[in-house]
Design an enzyme around this catalytic site. Structure first.
Site, PDB file in Angstrom:
ATOM      1  N   LYS A 150      -8.704  11.297   2.397  1.00 47.70           N
ATOM      2  CA  LYS A 150      -9.233  10.324   3.354  1.00 47.70           C
ATOM      3  C   LYS A 150     -10.311  10.970   4.218  1.00 47.70           C
ATOM      4  O   LYS A 150     -11.353  10.378   4.493  1.00 47.70           O
ATOM      5  CB  LYS A 150      -8.093   9.757   4.209  1.00 47.70           C
ATOM      6  CG  LYS A 150      -7.215   8.820   3.399  1.00 47.70           C
ATOM      7  CD  LYS A 150      -5.895   8.484   4.037  1.00 47.70           C
ATOM      8  CE  LYS A 150      -5.028   7.752   2.999  1.00 47.70           C
ATOM      9  NZ  LYS A 150      -3.670   7.484   3.436  1.00 47.70           N
ATOM     10  N   GLN A 206       0.091   8.307   8.299  1.00 51.51           N
ATOM     11  CA  GLN A 206       0.379   8.594   6.891  1.00 51.51           C
ATOM     12  C   GLN A 206       1.874   8.403   6.604  1.00 51.51           C
ATOM     13  O   GLN A 206       2.714   8.972   7.295  1.00 51.51           O
ATOM     14  CB  GLN A 206      -0.068  10.032   6.563  1.00 51.51           C
ATOM     15  CG  GLN A 206       0.072  10.407   5.110  1.00 51.51           C
ATOM     16  CD  GLN A 206      -0.788   9.551   4.171  1.00 51.51           C
ATOM     17  OE1 GLN A 206      -1.967   9.334   4.425  1.00 51.51           O
ATOM     18  NE2 GLN A 206      -0.200   9.046   3.105  1.00 51.51           N
ATOM     19  N   ASP A 221      -4.879   0.121   7.734  1.00 48.98           N
ATOM     20  CA  ASP A 221      -4.053   0.080   6.521  1.00 48.98           C
ATOM     21  C   ASP A 221      -3.646  -1.359   6.187  1.00 48.98           C
ATOM     22  O   ASP A 221      -3.195  -1.640   5.080  1.00 48.98           O
ATOM     23  CB  ASP A 221      -2.765   0.903   6.727  1.00 48.98           C
ATOM     24  CG  ASP A 221      -2.833   2.246   6.012  1.00 48.98           C
ATOM     25  OD1 ASP A 221      -3.638   2.374   5.069  1.00 48.98           O
ATOM     26  OD2 ASP A 221      -2.068   3.150   6.390  1.00 48.98           O
TER      27      ASP A 221
END
Ligand code: NDP
Length: 282
Positions: free
Chosen positions: A51, A95, A118
């Site tokens: 990322k 995460q 997300d």
């Protein structure tokens, strides 16, 4: 059979995103993504690094927040609150998976829906299901992009999604409905799965079982999109679909690796850009 080259499509999309970011920069707008990693899970570290690299590639600033594996819920929530109220942070990503003692669902709900790149916050999930704008989970959003850029029309087609997780299967089914496909969602309790999937003009597998789908699951000429990221008996990365055995039966198919995977992080970058648009009302 045509291969859907996720790597090439992802590269093209990132190129476009880089131009958008540079355009925003010329107007004095910088984009920052905060990535929170709790603990030292090796796979998570690799995802975080990917990322970060993608951010560099498109010109987005990335902040890495590393917390110890024994971080408390209170400490993690305090960090999220700090990022929520920081005007210089546009996107926040925690995460997953989190260490077992942390409440994943509560953590997701704590992230501001306006920074939830997300697309996991219930507000964004709800917005998706009733057709309002919001952040969309990256893997299914990436699949829609793969289909569109490969010239695959979903309208009126029969689509079967195998898997009903909150981050892949369910949002995927909703997105395919939005594309006017006729959608069936199958899962571990589905009876006679092969008879269901072999009806599909577009088959999307999000199960997590190496090479589970052989030719008997696939209709002649179907489009097959494989989300699975599994290891085969030799430890090699492979999908849910037995690619070698199935590819000749398909009209289009995504390989693993190099299919769905590269698009996921690319769509995260797109969500980061959308976040700055939402926050700056442009
Ligand atoms: P989950 O484990 O959360 O969900 C798996 C789904 O598959 C469940 O709905 C489950 O059904 C269903 N399932 C399990 N066994 C069967 C079976 N025998 N027959 C039919 N359905 C079955 O996984 P995710 O959705 O998170 O991920 C799915 C796959 O996609 C994984 O391989 C993961 O690594 C990969 N992935 C890839 C990404 C990428 O960027 N390429 C991103 C995210 C995931 P039930 O609900 O009944 O238990």
């Amino acid at each position: 059979m045509k291969l859907i080259d996720g790597k090439a499509i992802s590269k093209a999309v990132r190129e476009e995103l880089r131009e958008t970011v540079s355009d925003l920069k010329s107007r004095g707008i910088e984009i920052t993504l905060a990535v929170v990693l709790a603990g030292d899970d090796q796979a998570s570290k690799v995802y975080v690094r990917n990322k970060k690299n993608a951010c560099e590639e498109v010109g987005i600033r990335s902040l890495e927040i590393l917390l110890p594996a024994d971080v408390t819920m209170e400490e993690l929530i305090a960090k999220i609150d700090e990022l929520n109220s920081d005007p210089d942070v546009n996107g926040i990503l925690v995460q997953l998976p989190l260490p077992d003692h942390l409440d994943e669902s509560a953590v997701i709900r704590r992230i501001s829906p306006l920074k939830d790149v997300d697309g996991f916050h219930p507000e964004n999930v709800g917005a998706l299901s009733i057709g309002l704008p919001g952040f969309v989970s990256c893997t299914p959003a990436g699949i829609i992009e793969l289909l569109k850029r490969s010239g695959i029309e979903a309208e009126g087609k029969r689509c079967v999604v195998v898997g009903r997780s909150n981050i892949v299967g369910k949002p995927m089914a909703i997105l395919m409905l939005r594309e006017n496909a006729t959608v069936t969602v199958a899962h571990s309790r589905t009876k006679d799965l092969a008879s269901v999937t072999s009806e599909a003009d577009i088959l999307i597998t999000a199960v997590g079982k190496a090479k589970m789908f052989g030719p008997e699951y696939i209709k002649d000429g179907a489009v097959v999109i494989d989300c699975g990221m599994n290891r085969d008996e030799n430890g090699k990365l492979c999908g849910d679909v037995d690619f070698a055995a199935c590819c000749d039966k398909t009209s289009f198919i995504t390989p693993v690796p190099g299919g769905v995977g590269p698009m996921t992080v690319t769509m995260l970058m797109k969500n980061c850009i959308d976040s700055v648009r939402i926050q700056n009302r442009i």
